[in-house]
Design a protein around this motif. Structure first.
Motif, PDB file in Angstrom:
ATOM      1  N   GLU A  41       0.828  -1.210   0.000  1.00  0.00           N
ATOM      2  CA  GLU A  41       0.000   0.000   0.000  1.00  0.00           C
ATOM      3  C   GLU A  41       0.858   1.254   0.000  1.00  0.00           C
ATOM      4  O   GLU A  41       0.355   2.354   0.228  1.00  0.00           O
ATOM      5  CB  GLU A  41      -0.911  -0.006   1.235  1.00  0.00           C
ATOM      6  CG  GLU A  41      -1.963  -1.100   1.248  1.00  0.00           C
ATOM      7  CD  GLU A  41      -3.009  -0.920   0.171  1.00  0.00           C
ATOM      8  OE1 GLU A  41      -3.301   0.240  -0.173  1.00  0.00           O
ATOM      9  OE2 GLU A  41      -3.530  -1.931  -0.326  1.00  0.00           O
ATOM     10  N   LYS A  44      -0.364   4.649  -3.719  1.00  0.00           N
ATOM     11  CA  LYS A  44      -1.827   4.635  -3.773  1.00  0.00           C
ATOM     12  C   LYS A  44      -2.315   5.326  -5.047  1.00  0.00           C
ATOM     13  O   LYS A  44      -1.593   6.111  -5.669  1.00  0.00           O
ATOM     14  CB  LYS A  44      -2.419   5.320  -2.536  1.00  0.00           C
ATOM     15  CG  LYS A  44      -2.127   4.587  -1.225  1.00  0.00           C
ATOM     16  CD  LYS A  44      -2.749   5.313  -0.050  1.00  0.00           C
ATOM     17  CE  LYS A  44      -2.646   4.491   1.238  1.00  0.00           C
ATOM     18  NZ  LYS A  44      -1.238   4.241   1.621  1.00  0.00           N
ATOM     19  N   PHE A  46      -5.551   7.484  -6.929  1.00  0.00           N
ATOM     20  CA  PHE A  46      -6.701   8.342  -6.672  1.00  0.00           C
ATOM     21  C   PHE A  46      -7.264   8.862  -7.997  1.00  0.00           C
ATOM     22  O   PHE A  46      -6.548   8.943  -9.005  1.00  0.00           O
ATOM     23  CB  PHE A  46      -6.297   9.544  -5.804  1.00  0.00           C
ATOM     24  CG  PHE A  46      -5.779   9.180  -4.441  1.00  0.00           C
ATOM     25  CD1 PHE A  46      -6.639   9.070  -3.364  1.00  0.00           C
ATOM     26  CD2 PHE A  46      -4.427   8.940  -4.240  1.00  0.00           C
ATOM     27  CE1 PHE A  46      -6.172   8.734  -2.096  1.00  0.00           C
ATOM     28  CE2 PHE A  46      -3.939   8.601  -2.981  1.00  0.00           C
ATOM     29  CZ  PHE A  46      -4.819   8.495  -1.911  1.00  0.00           C
ATOM     30  N   TYR A  50      -9.313  13.065  -5.750  1.00  0.00           N
ATOM     31  CA  TYR A  50      -8.599  12.415  -4.653  1.00  0.00           C
ATOM     32  C   TYR A  50      -9.459  11.405  -3.888  1.00  0.00           C
ATOM     33  O   TYR A  50      -9.292  11.196  -2.689  1.00  0.00           O
ATOM     34  CB  TYR A  50      -7.993  13.454  -3.700  1.00  0.00           C
ATOM     35  CG  TYR A  50      -6.633  13.922  -4.212  1.00  0.00           C
ATOM     36  CD1 TYR A  50      -5.459  13.241  -3.889  1.00  0.00           C
ATOM     37  CD2 TYR A  50      -6.535  15.026  -5.050  1.00  0.00           C
ATOM     38  CE1 TYR A  50      -4.226  13.651  -4.383  1.00  0.00           C
ATOM     39  CE2 TYR A  50      -5.316  15.445  -5.558  1.00  0.00           C
ATOM     40  CZ  TYR A  50      -4.147  14.748  -5.218  1.00  0.00           C
ATOM     41  OH  TYR A  50      -2.937  15.154  -5.710  1.00  0.00           O
ATOM     42  N   GLN A  52      -9.865   7.617  -3.328  1.00  0.00           N
ATOM     43  CA  GLN A  52      -8.943   6.502  -3.550  1.00  0.00           C
ATOM     44  C   GLN A  52      -9.582   5.436  -4.430  1.00  0.00           C
ATOM     45  O   GLN A  52     -10.765   5.108  -4.300  1.00  0.00           O
ATOM     46  CB  GLN A  52      -8.504   5.877  -2.228  1.00  0.00           C
ATOM     47  CG  GLN A  52      -7.412   4.827  -2.394  1.00  0.00           C
ATOM     48  CD  GLN A  52      -6.737   4.458  -1.097  1.00  0.00           C
ATOM     49  OE1 GLN A  52      -6.990   5.051  -0.053  1.00  0.00           O
ATOM     50  NE2 GLN A  52      -5.856   3.458  -1.145  1.00  0.00           N
TER      51      GLN A  52
END
Length: 222
Positions: A41, A44, A46, A50, A52
């Motif tokens: 992780e 990440k 997005f 933003y 995810q």
């Protein structure tokens, strides 16, 4: 799409552009590779607001273009489903009539035996496509550029929304091929991510592409 790696500038991925992510630090490179594989992780993903994104839905990780060349076969079900969905009525009827004649010929042969067997009446077009041995040409499987182009075309044909990602394509492609790839991606207006483990003096390409570089000292260069 926005790619986020803690402590570093966000990396924007856009339609019609290749995003080159060049890394010279082995720890950073490992974080990127494992995250794109869904095993970490650290990196990440997005959307532009933003929110995810799930890795499995947003990234299509292919990896090394030749080591994972069999990955093309994983698209077979999607391709067959797409072919099935795009058949018009005339095409369906033509296939059905051909199948009905074949079924009759097989049944005639069965009648010559003394066994209680018969041919199924229901035609499953998807199974028929598989039975017909649909596969990728061997020349494609040995050509790194052709593999990349084919995967992108599959995403277009099958309307797949994940972003195709390859690793270390510079090991296999010439500068001219890389520039041709930039032009192709621009023409089809699709995003593409290429991750490279390389030094800062590696001159990737010219043209309309986004190049992001993290050096050995964890410093960003854009």
């Amino acid at each position: 799409m926005i790619i986020s790696y803690e402590g570093h500038h966000p990396i924007k991925v856009s339609d019609g552009k290749i995003t080159f992510i060049k890394v010279a630090n082995s720890a950073v490179y490992r974080d990127f590779i494992l995250s794109f594989q869904g095993k970490s992780e650290k990196v990440k993903f997005f959307d532009e607001h933003y929110n995810q994104l799930e890795k499995n839905k947003s990234i299509d990780w292919v990896g090394d273009v030749l080591i994972t060349q069999d990955y093309l076969n994983s698209y077979q079900n999607k391709i067959i489903s797409n072919l099935f969905d795009t058949l018009n009525e005339n095409q369906r009827n033509k296939i059905f009539n051909t199948w009905r004649q074949l079924s009759t010929d097989i049944q005639d042969i069965i009648f010559m035996t003394d066994l209680p067997i018969e041919v199924g009446e229901n035609l499953d077009l998807k199974k028929l496509f598989k039975f017909d041995g649909i596969h990728f040409d061997d020349s494609v499987l040995s050509d790194p550029y052709a593999i990349i182009e084919t995967v992108v075309k599959i995403h277009i044909e099958c309307k797949l929304n994940s972003v195709v990602t390859f690793a270390n394509v510079s090991h296999y492609l010439t500068k001219e091929q890389l520039n041709n790839l930039i032009t192709f991606i621009n023409e089809v207006n699709m995003p593409l991510i290429l991750i490279e483990f390389s030094s800062s003096d590696f001159k990737v390409v010219s043209g309309d592409a986004r190049v992001c570089y993290i050096d050995e000292d964890f410093v960003d260069w854009y």
